[in-house]
Design a protein around this motif. Structure first.
Motif, short mmCIF file in Angstrom:
data_model
loop_
_atom_site.label_atom_id
_atom_site.label_comp_id
_atom_site.label_asym_id
_atom_site.label_seq_id
_atom_site.Cartn_x
_atom_site.Cartn_y
_atom_site.Cartn_z
N ASP A 47 0.52 -1.07 -0.10
CA ASP A 47 -0.09 0.00 0.20
C ASP A 47 1.02 1.44 -0.22
O ASP A 47 1.57 1.26 0.66
N GLN A 48 0.67 2.15 -1.06
CA GLN A 48 1.65 3.09 -0.50
C GLN A 48 2.80 3.35 -1.44
O GLN A 48 3.63 4.28 -0.94
N SER A 49 2.75 2.44 -1.97
CA SER A 49 4.67 2.02 -2.34
C SER A 49 4.71 3.38 -4.00
O SER A 49 3.77 3.28 -4.30
N ARG A 72 -3.40 -5.83 -12.55
CA ARG A 72 -3.47 -6.55 -11.87
C ARG A 72 -3.27 -6.01 -10.30
O ARG A 72 -3.47 -6.49 -9.18
N GLY A 73 -2.21 -5.09 -10.27
CA GLY A 73 -0.77 -5.08 -8.76
C GLY A 73 -0.83 -3.40 -8.65
O GLY A 73 -0.11 -3.10 -7.58
N ALA A 74 -1.74 -2.45 -9.78
CA ALA A 74 -0.85 -1.33 -8.96
C ALA A 74 -2.06 -0.32 -8.32
O ALA A 74 -2.18 0.82 -8.13
N GLU A 75 -3.32 -0.95 -8.36
CA GLU A 75 -4.65 0.51 -7.70
C GLU A 75 -4.20 0.30 -6.47
O GLU A 75 -4.64 1.75 -6.03
N ASN A 76 -3.05 -0.29 -5.16
CA ASN A 76 -2.92 0.73 -4.48
C ASN A 76 -1.02 0.90 -3.76
O ASN A 76 -0.47 1.62 -3.27
N ASN A 77 -0.54 1.31 -5.35
CA ASN A 77 0.96 1.58 -5.98
C ASN A 77 0.31 3.46 -6.36
O ASN A 77 -0.31 4.03 -6.54
N GLU A 101 -5.10 -12.80 -10.27
CA GLU A 101 -5.85 -11.68 -9.99
C GLU A 101 -5.00 -10.64 -8.98
O GLU A 101 -5.73 -9.35 -8.80
N ASN A 102 -4.21 -11.03 -8.13
CA ASN A 102 -2.99 -9.94 -7.23
C ASN A 102 -1.83 -10.57 -7.21
O ASN A 102 -1.30 -11.69 -7.95
N TYR A 103 -1.12 -9.63 -7.02
CA TYR A 103 0.05 -9.78 -6.86
C TYR A 103 0.90 -11.27 -5.84
O TYR A 103 1.90 -12.08 -6.22
N LYS A 104 0.26 -11.18 -4.13
CA LYS A 104 0.11 -12.08 -3.58
C LYS A 104 0.06 -13.70 -4.63
O LYS A 104 1.02 -14.50 -4.21
N GLU A 105 -0.82 -13.79 -5.49
CA GLU A 105 -1.16 -15.13 -5.92
C GLU A 105 -0.33 -15.56 -6.79
O GLU A 105 -0.07 -17.07 -7.16
N MET A 106 0.21 -13.85 -7.70
CA MET A 106 0.71 -14.71 -8.60
C MET A 106 2.53 -15.09 -7.61
O MET A 106 3.49 -16.28 -8.20
N ARG A 121 2.54 -7.45 3.28
CA ARG A 121 2.05 -5.72 3.47
C ARG A 121 1.37 -6.15 1.85
O ARG A 121 0.97 -4.60 1.36
N CYS A 122 2.10 -6.66 1.31
CA CYS A 122 1.01 -7.16 -0.71
C CYS A 122 -0.49 -7.03 -0.53
O CYS A 122 -1.20 -8.12 0.37
N ARG A 123 -0.48 -5.92 -0.90
CA ARG A 123 -1.87 -6.26 -1.53
C ARG A 123 -3.09 -6.45 -1.99
O ARG A 123 -2.33 -7.21 -3.43
#
Length: 123
Positions: A47-49, A72-77, A101-106, A121-123
């Motif tokens: 979050d907020q990276s 898929r991974g930038a909505e909270n960046n 769907e997201n970074y953690k899954e990948m 901390r991954c969203r």
């Protein structure tokens, strides 16, 4: 598009329009990259990276932001959110490819242990 050029600097550059043939975000690319690469890049999904997931195919000299990351991974960046506000994020598509769907899954699909501290901390 904002892309990461070094650990301390952010530079402007284009985003890739859709995921290239071998890209971590594509489900059909599992195993193409070592688990350590996903540990290293996990901070891009915090979050907020301000760290941005770059396209591995674009190279260091012409770094571009990964289309899969934007999708898929930038909505909270924070860097990407600011780029959206400034109108600097081009339209990107999945190119018809199934993406995680997201970074953690990948990361988990590519060998990072589900409870690895780097993924907390991954969203």
């Amino acid at each position: 598009m904002i892309t990461r050029s070094s650990p301390s600097k952010v530079k402007r550059g284009p985003a890739v329009a859709n995921p290239v043939h071998i890209v971590p975000w594509r489900r059909d690319s599992v195993g193409e990259f070592p688990a350590e690469a996903f540990r290293h890049s996990a901070k891009t999904s915090y979050d907020q990276s301000f760290s941005v997931f770059a396209c591995h195919d674009s190279g260091v000299d012409h770094a571009a932001t990964c289309a899969g990351f934007i999708l898929r991974g930038a909505e909270n960046n924070l860097a990407i959110r600011l780029a959206y506000i400034r109108g600097e994020v081009p339209e990107v598509t999945d190119g018809g490819h199934a993406l995680f769907e997201n970074y953690k899954e990948m990361a988990i699909a590519n060998g990072v242990e589900e409870h690895d501290p780097v993924l907390v901390r991954c969203r």
